[in-house]
Design an enzyme around this catalytic site. Structure first.
Site: not given
Ligand code: GLV
Length: 308
Positions: A223, A271
Site C-alpha cells: 500500500r 495500482h
Molecule cells: C488490491 O490492492 C487488493 O487488496 O486486492
C-alpha cells in the site's frame, strides 16, 4: 440467503453468470436495489460506503473483494461478523506476473534503456547470472509465495521476512524484529507485499533503506502508506537506493506535480499489479460460503488482532 456483490456492475454481471452455473443454490445479486436488505446474508465489497453495513442487518459474512482489508473501517464492523479477505488463485497469479516482470526489468536494466533510447544512447550494462541477484520479500503470504515460485524458476536467490515464523521451500526465511535486521542486508531488490497495519504503516522508511545494500531497488506492491515518500526521495538522491517500482501510492492517484511523477528513478503503475479474477474468485467465495454453512473455518478469515 442472498450474496450481494456490491461493486462494479460490469464485473458483478460476470459473477452472476458464474454463480448461477456453479452454485445455483446460493441466490446471487449485484444490483443493490433488486434485493431486500434483510435477505442479504453475504456481502462482497471493495470499498464499503460509510454506513453501508447498517443497511444489511442480517449479514453472516462480509467478503472483501481484494486481498487487503485496510480499506474497511474495522470499528464499523461488528466484532462477531466474520470478515474474509480475497485469497484466490487469480489474484496470486497476477501478482506473481507483476513481481516477476518488475524483477526482470531491474535485472536486465530495461528501465535504464528506456532513458538511454530517448537520449539516443547505445550502451550496454553488464548483467550477471540470476543467482547473483538477491530478491527479498517483506511478507510471506499467498501473494509472495506465488511470486517466489515464479522467480525460483529463473534461479534468483530468494529470501522472505514475515512477522511470525514461516518456512518456504528453497527460500531463506527470517522473522521478527531481529530477523528483519539480518534480512535487509541480503536484499538487492526488496519487494513489499505486506498487509497495511499500524505496525507496517511507514515501514519503508530511511532507517529501513539504510540497512539494504547500497544501490538496492524496491518494488512496492503493498500500500502507498507503507512508504515514507520523502525518505525514498532522499535515498534515491544519495544513491542508497537505485530505483523504485511503485504500484501503489498515497494518495492514489498522486496530485499533479508530485515529485514521483517525473522522477527518473521511479517507475509508477496505477495500482494494477493484480486484481481479483471472477473465474477463480467465484469458486473461492462459493467454497467459503459452503464452509461457513458447514461450521468450518473460511479461507482468508481475517484475524481482528493481526488484521490479516
Ligand atoms: C488490491 O490492492 C487488493 O487488496 O486486492
Amino acid at each position: 440467503m442472498t450474496l450481494l456483490y456490491h461493486a462494479d456492475a460490469e464485473r458483478g454481471a460476470e459473477w452472476a453468470v458464474l454463480f448461477a452455473e456453479r452454485a445455483p443454490e446460493i441466490p446471487f445479486e449485484y444490483r443493490p436495489d433488486a434485493v431486500s436488505p434483510e435477505a442479504v446474508r453475504f456481502l462482497a465489497v471493495w470499498h464499503p460506503a460509510a454506513g453501508m453495513l447498517q443497511r444489511y442487518r442480517n449479514l453472516e459474512v462480509l467478503f472483501s473483494l481484494g486481498a487487503g482489508v485496510d480499506q474497511f473501517d474495522l470499528d464499523d464492523i461488528p466484532k462477531d461478523l466474520p470478515l474474509v479477505r480475497m485469497v484466490e488463485p487469480g489474484i496470486a497469479e497476477g501478482m506473481a506476473e507483476y513481481v516477476s516482470l518488475s524483477v526482470m526489468l531491474l535485472h536486465r536494466h530495461f528501465l535504464d534503456y528506456v532513458g538511454q533510447q530517448r537520449a539516443e544512447v547505445w550502451k550496454l550494462k553488464r548483467f550477471y547470472p540470476t543467482s547473483c541477484l538477491r530478491v527479498g520479500f517483506l511478507g510471506a503470504g499467498m501473494l509472495a509465495q506465488a511470486a517466489i515460485a515464479k522467480l525460483q524458476a529463473f534461479g534468483f536467490t530468494l529470501s522472505a521476512w514475515s512477522r511470525s515464523e514461516k518456512k518456504i521451500e528453497g527460500v531463506t526465511s527470517y522473522h521478527g524484529e531481529d530477523g528483519l535486521n539480518a534480512f535487509l542486508p541480503q536484499c538487492d531488490i526488496l519487494v513489499c507485499l505486506l498487509p497495511l497495519t499500524p505496525e507496517t504503516r511507514g515501514m519503508l522508511d530511511g532507517a529501513l533503506f539504510s540497512k539494504l545494500p547500497k544501490g538496492a531497488a524496491i518494488i512496492n506492491c503493498g500500500r502507498g502508506q507503507h512508504l515514507a515518500q520523502s525518505d525514498l526521495l532522499d535515498a534515491l538522491a544519495s544513491g542508497q537506493l537505485s530505483r523504485a517500482i511503485l504500484d501503489v501510492t498515497d494518495p492514489e492517484p498522486l496530485p499533479p506535480g508530485h515529485p514521483f511523477w517525473h522522477h527518473e528513478k521511479i517507475f509508477l503503475t496505477p495500482h494494477t499489479a493484480s486484481m481479483t479474477q471472477p473465474h477463480t474468485a467465484v469458486d473461492t467465495v462459493i467454497d467459503n460460503i459452503r464452509r461457513h454453512r458447514a461450521g468450518k473455518t473460511m479461507v482468508g478469515l481475517v484475524d481482528r488482532h493481526s488484521l490479516y
